[in-house]
Motif scaffolding. Structure first.
Motif, short mmCIF file in Angstrom:
data_model
loop_
_atom_site.label_atom_id
_atom_site.label_comp_id
_atom_site.label_asym_id
_atom_site.label_seq_id
_atom_site.Cartn_x
_atom_site.Cartn_y
_atom_site.Cartn_z
N GLU A 61 5.06 -2.61 -1.91
CA GLU A 61 4.74 -1.90 -1.99
C GLU A 61 3.93 -0.27 -2.68
O GLU A 61 2.72 0.52 -2.78
CB GLU A 61 5.86 -0.89 -0.49
CG GLU A 61 5.74 0.64 -0.51
CD GLU A 61 6.91 1.51 -0.78
OE1 GLU A 61 7.04 2.55 0.41
OE2 GLU A 61 8.10 1.05 -0.79
N VAL A 62 4.53 -0.91 -3.57
CA VAL A 62 4.02 0.31 -5.30
C VAL A 62 2.50 0.01 -5.41
O VAL A 62 1.96 0.75 -6.00
CB VAL A 62 4.76 0.38 -5.78
CG1 VAL A 62 4.56 0.88 -7.01
CG2 VAL A 62 6.50 0.92 -6.19
N ILE A 63 2.36 -1.34 -5.35
CA ILE A 63 1.16 -1.91 -5.71
C ILE A 63 -0.18 -0.99 -5.01
O ILE A 63 -0.85 -0.79 -5.15
CB ILE A 63 0.53 -3.67 -5.18
CG1 ILE A 63 1.52 -4.12 -6.80
CG2 ILE A 63 -0.12 -3.80 -5.57
CD1 ILE A 63 1.46 -5.50 -7.08
N GLN A 64 0.53 -1.19 -3.51
CA GLN A 64 -0.14 -0.17 -2.17
C GLN A 64 -0.66 0.72 -2.59
O GLN A 64 -1.73 1.28 -2.72
CB GLN A 64 0.20 -0.99 -1.26
CG GLN A 64 -1.12 -0.56 0.54
CD GLN A 64 0.16 -0.28 1.38
OE1 GLN A 64 0.86 -2.24 1.49
NE2 GLN A 64 -0.64 0.59 2.43
N LYS A 65 0.62 1.41 -2.55
CA LYS A 65 0.49 2.98 -2.13
C LYS A 65 0.23 3.20 -3.67
O LYS A 65 -0.05 4.98 -3.43
CB LYS A 65 1.73 3.32 -1.76
CG LYS A 65 2.02 2.56 -0.30
CD LYS A 65 2.97 3.24 1.00
CE LYS A 65 3.31 2.28 2.28
NZ LYS A 65 4.50 3.15 2.71
N ILE A 66 1.22 3.15 -4.50
CA ILE A 66 0.53 3.64 -6.31
C ILE A 66 -0.05 3.45 -7.12
O ILE A 66 -0.96 3.64 -7.02
CB ILE A 66 2.66 3.90 -6.79
CG1 ILE A 66 3.07 4.80 -6.10
CG2 ILE A 66 2.12 4.69 -8.30
CD1 ILE A 66 4.97 4.20 -6.84
N ILE A 67 -0.19 1.95 -7.65
CA ILE A 67 -1.00 1.94 -7.81
C ILE A 67 -2.42 1.35 -7.47
O ILE A 67 -3.54 2.13 -7.99
CB ILE A 67 -1.03 0.17 -8.09
CG1 ILE A 67 0.66 -0.21 -8.82
CG2 ILE A 67 -2.29 -0.37 -9.66
CD1 ILE A 67 0.06 0.98 -9.90
N MET A 68 -2.51 0.95 -5.89
CA MET A 68 -4.59 1.30 -5.01
C MET A 68 -4.54 2.19 -4.64
O MET A 68 -5.57 2.47 -4.24
CB MET A 68 -4.37 -0.10 -4.74
CG MET A 68 -4.12 -1.57 -5.17
SD MET A 68 -5.16 -2.14 -5.91
CE MET A 68 -6.87 -2.06 -4.64
N GLU A 69 -3.24 3.28 -4.71
CA GLU A 69 -3.04 4.32 -3.67
C GLU A 69 -3.73 3.97 -2.06
O GLU A 69 -5.08 5.07 -1.76
CB GLU A 69 -4.43 5.04 -4.34
CG GLU A 69 -3.60 5.72 -5.78
CD GLU A 69 -4.78 6.47 -6.95
OE1 GLU A 69 -6.05 6.53 -6.14
OE2 GLU A 69 -4.61 7.60 -7.40
N LEU A 70 -3.36 3.61 -1.35
CA LEU A 70 -3.94 3.14 -0.17
C LEU A 70 -2.85 3.49 0.85
O LEU A 70 -1.50 2.83 0.71
CB LEU A 70 -4.40 1.53 0.39
CG LEU A 70 -5.75 0.65 -0.56
CD1 LEU A 70 -5.51 -0.52 -0.39
CD2 LEU A 70 -6.46 1.53 0.34
#
Length: 223
Positions: free
Chosen positions: A196-205
């Motif tokens: 989730e963090v990779i998607q929403k914070i790192i990748m901003e998706l």
């Protein structure tokens, strides 16, 4: 599931038959994926999101690294000690540093880095093959001898090695996330917050709806 329209009726999990079907599809595609691998995943991810997967993930991870390290070392208790041990392992090697950040992120979110990155000495050994078959999702790294450089890095989905011969753990993490996003799969419970963090914070998706853990991390990173 992230898209409720895919949920199955009369299924305990809501996606049992779909999951079984996916496992067989992935098994059938193993040879194909080994040949086309990252380029195909990157291309499909760009088609869906209009952004590059590999370069976006690595650049964004590097962008957030300093703030994540600052958050890690401030953690208290036994978890804080383990996080500082991970940070202490960082060297000038960029790939190794990224791997430490990813493992630290997993630990900070109360996960076990071993659930994400599994290390094996012999990929043909019976216990290794059994462990891979039991793996819902993850990354494997292989070594010839203890302490040696990785001889192989790959991605496992539903007990199937779907990518191998990757350069490093950070690239494998990007590909693992890419698979989940492209196939619209629900994140496994043990890796849910990390992905989730990779998607929403790192990748901003799709960053509008964050879990409490992701919100807490965001507030600390932004301080």
């Amino acid at each position: 599931m992230r898209h409720q329209c895919l949920q199955e009726k009369d299924s305990a999990t809501g996606y049992g038959e779909w999951k079984t079907s996916l496992k067989y599809k992935l098994s059938n595609y193993r040879t194909h994926l080994r040949k086309v691998g990252c380029p195909e995943i990157n291309a499909e991810f760009r088609r869906i999101t209009t952004m590059p997967l590999q370069s976006r993930f690595l650049s964004q991870l590097d962008l957030h690294s300093a703030n994540l390290l600052r958050v890690f070392v401030k953690r208290s208790g036994q978890q804080g000690k383990m996080l500082r041990d991970i940070v202490a392992m960082m060297t000038d090697d960029v790939d190794a540093g990224r791997e430490c950040i990813i493992k630290g992120l997993c630990m900070y979110l109360n996960g076990d880095p071993k659930d994400l990155v599994q290390e094996y000495m012999d990929m043909t050994e019976g216990n290794t093959l059994s462990a891979i078959e039991r793996t819902v999702a993850g990354i494997y790294v292989a070594r010839q001898t203890p302490g040696s450089n990785y001889s192989d890095v790959g991605v496992i989905l539903e007990g199937v090695v779907v990518l191998r011969d990757l350069e490093n753990v950070a690239l494998a993490t990007a590909m693992l996330f890419g698979f989940f996003y492209i196939l619209n799969m629900r994140y496994p419970s043990k890796l849910h917050y990390t992905l989730e963090v990779i998607q929403k914070i790192i990748m901003e998706l799709d960053a509008a709806d964050l879990s409490r853990k992701a919100q807490s991390l965001t507030s600390k990173v932004d301080q």
